[in-house]
Each structure stands twice: as C-alpha cells, then as structure tokens.
Enzyme design. Structure first.
Site, PDB file in Angstrom:
ATOM      1  N   HIS A  24     124.881  50.735 -43.958  1.00 21.23           N
ATOM      2  CA  HIS A  24     125.503  51.832 -44.897  1.00 21.23           C
ATOM      3  C   HIS A  24     125.728  51.221 -45.852  1.00 21.23           C
ATOM      4  O   HIS A  24     126.340  50.634 -46.693  1.00 21.23           O
ATOM      5  CB  HIS A  24     127.008  52.516 -44.392  1.00 21.23           C
ATOM      6  CG  HIS A  24     127.714  51.731 -44.101  1.00 21.23           C
ATOM      7  ND1 HIS A  24     128.302  50.358 -45.103  1.00 21.23           N
ATOM      8  CD2 HIS A  24     128.796  50.988 -43.167  1.00 21.23           C
ATOM      9  CE1 HIS A  24     129.816  50.177 -44.153  1.00 21.23           C
ATOM     10  NE2 HIS A  24     129.962  50.651 -43.247  1.00 21.23           N
ATOM     11  N   HIS A  78     136.878  52.916 -32.623  1.00 24.18           N
ATOM     12  CA  HIS A  78     136.412  53.116 -34.223  1.00 24.18           C
ATOM     13  C   HIS A  78     135.341  54.030 -33.853  1.00 24.18           C
ATOM     14  O   HIS A  78     134.097  54.484 -32.747  1.00 24.18           O
ATOM     15  CB  HIS A  78     136.588  52.283 -34.800  1.00 24.18           C
ATOM     16  CG  HIS A  78     136.006  52.617 -35.865  1.00 24.18           C
ATOM     17  ND1 HIS A  78     135.727  52.699 -37.002  1.00 24.18           N
ATOM     18  CD2 HIS A  78     135.166  50.872 -36.325  1.00 24.18           C
ATOM     19  CE1 HIS A  78     135.666  53.266 -37.968  1.00 24.18           C
ATOM     20  NE2 HIS A  78     134.590  52.372 -37.533  1.00 24.18           N
ATOM     21  N   GLU A  80     132.818  55.404 -36.283  1.00 20.30           N
ATOM     22  CA  GLU A  80     132.097  55.109 -36.228  1.00 20.30           C
ATOM     23  C   GLU A  80     130.615  54.691 -35.334  1.00 20.30           C
ATOM     24  O   GLU A  80     130.526  54.497 -34.730  1.00 20.30           O
ATOM     25  CB  GLU A  80     131.659  53.886 -37.459  1.00 20.30           C
ATOM     26  CG  GLU A  80     131.078  53.642 -38.332  1.00 20.30           C
ATOM     27  CD  GLU A  80     131.339  52.962 -39.935  1.00 20.30           C
ATOM     28  OE1 GLU A  80     131.875  51.933 -39.817  1.00 20.30           O
ATOM     29  OE2 GLU A  80     130.811  52.856 -40.730  1.00 20.30           O
ATOM     30  N   ASP A  82     128.283  52.715 -35.224  1.00 16.65           N
ATOM     31  CA  ASP A  82     127.941  51.702 -34.307  1.00 16.65           C
ATOM     32  C   ASP A  82     128.445  51.103 -33.841  1.00 16.65           C
ATOM     33  O   ASP A  82     128.370  50.440 -32.828  1.00 16.65           O
ATOM     34  CB  ASP A  82     128.008  50.226 -35.717  1.00 16.65           C
ATOM     35  CG  ASP A  82     128.423  50.350 -36.111  1.00 16.65           C
ATOM     36  OD1 ASP A  82     129.861  51.728 -36.518  1.00 16.65           O
ATOM     37  OD2 ASP A  82     129.413  50.199 -36.785  1.00 16.65           O
ATOM     38  N   HIS A 146     138.599  50.078 -40.207  1.00 18.35           N
ATOM     39  CA  HIS A 146     137.889  49.963 -41.590  1.00 18.35           C
ATOM     40  C   HIS A 146     137.983  51.713 -41.773  1.00 18.35           C
ATOM     41  O   HIS A 146     137.517  51.547 -43.192  1.00 18.35           O
ATOM     42  CB  HIS A 146     136.563  49.555 -41.062  1.00 18.35           C
ATOM     43  CG  HIS A 146     135.223  49.996 -41.646  1.00 18.35           C
ATOM     44  ND1 HIS A 146     134.394  49.942 -41.576  1.00 18.35           N
ATOM     45  CD2 HIS A 146     135.456  50.353 -43.263  1.00 18.35           C
ATOM     46  CE1 HIS A 146     133.061  50.966 -42.030  1.00 18.35           C
ATOM     47  NE2 HIS A 146     133.818  50.700 -43.116  1.00 18.35           N
ATOM     48  N   ASP A 165     136.531  46.206 -35.794  1.00 17.71           N
ATOM     49  CA  ASP A 165     136.305  45.302 -37.267  1.00 17.71           C
ATOM     50  C   ASP A 165     136.791  44.780 -37.870  1.00 17.71           C
ATOM     51  O   ASP A 165     136.181  43.508 -38.628  1.00 17.71           O
ATOM     52  CB  ASP A 165     136.351  46.695 -38.165  1.00 17.71           C
ATOM     53  CG  ASP A 165     134.867  47.706 -37.742  1.00 17.71           C
ATOM     54  OD1 ASP A 165     133.923  47.422 -37.367  1.00 17.71           O
ATOM     55  OD2 ASP A 165     134.251  48.836 -38.694  1.00 17.71           O
ATOM     56  N   TYR A 193     131.373  39.159 -44.478  1.00 18.12           N
ATOM     57  CA  TYR A 193     131.564  40.381 -43.808  1.00 18.12           C
ATOM     58  C   TYR A 193     133.430  41.166 -44.104  1.00 18.12           C
ATOM     59  O   TYR A 193     132.816  42.299 -44.783  1.00 18.12           O
ATOM     60  CB  TYR A 193     132.348  40.860 -42.121  1.00 18.12           C
ATOM     61  CG  TYR A 193     132.693  41.272 -41.675  1.00 18.12           C
ATOM     62  CD1 TYR A 193     131.601  42.412 -40.087  1.00 18.12           C
ATOM     63  CD2 TYR A 193     133.621  42.318 -41.892  1.00 18.12           C
ATOM     64  CE1 TYR A 193     131.754  43.473 -39.993  1.00 18.12           C
ATOM     65  CE2 TYR A 193     134.351  42.976 -40.593  1.00 18.12           C
ATOM     66  CZ  TYR A 193     133.395  43.834 -40.270  1.00 18.12           C
ATOM     67  OH  TYR A 193     133.219  44.903 -39.203  1.00 18.12           O
ATOM     68  N   HIS A 224     131.766  43.409 -33.674  1.00 18.23           N
ATOM     69  CA  HIS A 224     130.809  42.349 -34.807  1.00 18.23           C
ATOM     70  C   HIS A 224     130.507  40.903 -34.201  1.00 18.23           C
ATOM     71  O   HIS A 224     131.624  40.354 -34.792  1.00 18.23           O
ATOM     72  CB  HIS A 224     130.442  42.846 -36.082  1.00 18.23           C
ATOM     73  CG  HIS A 224     130.662  44.387 -36.359  1.00 18.23           C
ATOM     74  ND1 HIS A 224     129.416  45.214 -35.793  1.00 18.23           N
ATOM     75  CD2 HIS A 224     130.726  45.920 -37.035  1.00 18.23           C
ATOM     76  CE1 HIS A 224     129.097  46.322 -36.357  1.00 18.23           C
ATOM     77  NE2 HIS A 224     130.627  46.639 -36.732  1.00 18.23           N
TER      78      HIS A 224
HETATM   79 FE1  FEO Z   1     133.620  50.967 -39.037  1.00 22.90          FE
HETATM   80 FE2  FEO Z   1     131.719  48.377 -37.028  1.00 22.90          FE
HETATM   81  O1  FEO Z   1     132.010  50.083 -38.484  1.00 22.90           O
END
Ligand code: FEO
Length: 376
Positions: A24, A78, A80, A82, A146, A165, A193, A224
């Site tokens: 993104h 989360h 999002e 991903d 996040h 995250d 990050y 991640h």
């Molecule tokens: Fe806020 Fe890794 O997504």
C-alpha cells in the site's frame, strides 16, 4: 509446504512473499511474510490468515499438521487483507468454526467479505478470554496499531503474544526467529516498519505497552517477519523509544531533489556546517530513493532539513511526495529547515517552510540560492 513447529502445540502456518515490492504505497525491498499460527488443544485455533493469493499455501501448511475441518476457532486480530485475505475461504471450509474478532473487526470483516456477512462472530474486547481446553487465550484491543480493529491475542500458559502488526518487520527470509537473523538486521527491519506503518500511532503504542506490561513473554509472534524470542526486550525498548518521539540528538537528515545540482551543493554545504556543530547528517536524494526508504532514515533524526529547486513555481514532485508522506506519518518535535535554489521566482523554499512549520517544528532560518549564489 510444511508447517513450522515453534513451540509444543504451536505452529507457524503462514506464507513468505519474496516478491512483493510495494505494500500500500510503502516499498518493501526485502519482501514480507504473512504469519498465521495454529494452536493445538482440545479445541484447535488458527490465529490470523494470509493475503488471499497465498491461501492454498497456508492451507497446505495447516494440513501438514491437522485436517482443515478440525479448526474450531478462527481468531482475526486484524481486518487488513494481508491478514484476513484467506478468512472467508477458511470460514466456508470450516463451517462450525467460531470467528473471534474485535468490535471494529466484525464491522470490517463483514464489509470486506460477502461470504462473512451472514456468519455469526464472537466479538471480544480487552480482558476477555476463551479456553481451548488446557490453554487460555486473552484478547487485548490495540486500536490504530495499525487500524481501528487491531487486537493482539495472548496464550497465557505458553507466554506467547500474537501481536499482529505490532513488533513486525517486512522481511522475507527462510529464517523464522530473531536470533537467526541477528539483532542489527532485526532492528533495521523493525525500524523501517515502524517508520512507515506505526509512527503516527505513538500514543496507541504506549497504551499497548502499558496494557501488556504485566504479562511475561517467551515469544512474541507478529504477523510480519520473524518471531521474537531472543530480542524481545530490545525491540520493546525501541518501540517505547520511538513511541515517545525518541530521536538521536546529533542526527540530521537532509532530504532534497535538485534540477541542475545547485540545491545538492546547498545540501552538501549544510551537511558540512552541521558537522562543525557535531551533528551527523545523512543526505537523502529524493530523486534516487522511494519515500519509504527516506522515511526509514528520518525515524530517529532530530533535524529534518528539506530542499528543492523551484520547478514550475513549486517544489519538485519528489519533494512534494516526501512532504505529503512525512506529514501523514507525522514525526513530532523535530527541528526543520527549508532550502533550495531557483532561477527567477523561488517559491519552493516557502512551500517547504510552510509544510514543516504546519507540523509544529522549530525552524532554522530558510536558505535560498539564486542560480549558484546563496542569498545572505
Ligand atoms: Fe495493518 Fe499487516 O496489516
């Protein structure tokens, strides 16, 4: 595609994305991972999923441990994509599994995924917990780390925090643990990050650190990058530093772009002058790097000086992009300066000065050069 056993009864079943280079808008030069974790107990629990194109990869890893339909609990920390990209597929294939998510998570999952719109969800908040048999899973909401829906899940008996995250790093590599990549690489990736994802949310990070301060950790498993087991304290300390607007008092970045070299010469001159003051400056040529790379270098800089040639009565587009990106990420309590060269109108310096002033920075006097001659 085998799962990786990370502790008795806990498996990493995520995916490694070696190829992703833009996330993104944020450059990911070393790729990333989408980490999902499987916990075996009387009830089987999956924490988070992966980006949609990696669904089959994750399913194969799960099935290297148990049949997919044995999953009882799907925890979505989360929304999002991903992390939730494979959730609707799993929900369809595990029809009896309960989905646990935060209040905003429920709204987001139903908005994102048609397949989940009619699916009941268990909505949890900080302090709630569930038993899976011999294990307890506690939930900690961490809004804005996040997104508004974000939460972490703590496995009490094993002292493992699934932090989503928080504490993550965009890094694709064969290693799964922090000690396998070393502290220097870990902090470089964690800093990159933080600078590009977490920086605007220092207050919320501080709240999270407070909320989990009574817990003990044998592992922190982010969504991640690598799992933290050796350097938990070091990363937590860095998060507290960054969230408190921590900077290196003797560090400056001089970010600029230049048409014919005059603004670059100004940048070099300013760096030399800073050196005389005992301040180390990094020159960032915005025409040669992505804004997220520049942001990584800016994270701990006390001084943020920005320069641009005047082009078409404005700043160069690379500088405009960095100003916009910087403003969004909002590093606070810095000392700024605008500079730049021009031929006949010279608007760039005023534009940069206004942008940095609007961020509340203490400003050093702006500097302008017409052609190659700096104005007094
Ligand atoms: Fe806020 Fe890794 O997504």
């Amino acid at each position: 595609m085998e799962a990786v056993k990370i502790k008795e009864n806990i498996y990493w079943v995520g995916a490694i994305d070696y190829d992703v280079r833009i996330f993104h808008g944020y450059e990911t030069p070393q790729g990333t991972t989408y980490n999902a974790y499987l916990i075996l107990d009387e009830q089987v629990t999956l924490i988070d999923t992966v980006k949609a194109p990696f669904t089959n990869e994750m399913i194969k890893r799960i099935e290297s441990v148990i049949p997919l339909d044995k999953i009882d609990n799907l925890i979505s920390n989360h929304v999002e994509p991903d992390h939730s990209g494979a959730l609707s597929e799993l929900a369809l294939r595990c029809l009896n599994a309960k989905i646990y998510t935060s209040p905003n998570g429920q709204k987001g999952l139903k908005a994102y995924y048609r397949a989940l719109q009619g699916r009941p969800m268990e909505v949890v908040k900080t302090g709630d917990s569930i038993s899976t048999g011999s294990y307890s899973l506690q939930f900690v909401l961490m809004p804005m780390v996040h997104w508004p829906d974000s939460m972490a899940t703590y496995l009490v008996e094993e002292k493992v925090l699934f932090s989503n995250d928080a504490f993550g790093q965009h890094l694709a590599c064969p290693e799964r643990y922090d000690d396998e990549i070393g502290l220097e690489r870990l902090l470089e990736r964690a800093g990159d990050y933080y600078a590009n994802i977490v920086l605007p949310f220092g207050i919320q990070v501080n709240k999270l650190i407070g909320d989990i301060s009574g817990l003990t950790f044998e592992m922190i498993c982010p969504s991640h990058g690598v799992i933290l087991r050796q350097y938990i304290a070091e990363v937590a300390e860095k998060y507290a530093f960054w969230a408190g607007d921590g900077v290196q008092e003797d560090k400056a970045v001089i970010a600029y772009d230049t048409m014919w070299g005059a603004t670059r010469l100004m940048a070099e001159k300013i760096a030399a002058e800073l050196k005389e003051e005992g301040i180390k400056a990094e020159l960032l040529n915005l025409g040669r790097m992505h804004v997220s790379e520049a942001m990584k270098h800016t994270l701990e800089a006390k001084y943020i000086f920005i320069g641009s040639s005047t082009l078409n009565r404005g700043v160069m587009h690379t500088v405009a992009a960095f100003l916009s990106y910087l403003k969004g990420l909002n590093p606070k309590k810095r000392i700024g300066m605008a500079f730049g060269a021009y031929g006949w109108s010279g608007e760039s310096v005023g534009i940069i000065e206004e942008a940095l002033t609007s961020m509340g920075y203490e400003m050093r006097p702006a500097r302008k050069a017409q052609w190659w001659v700096e104005e007094e």
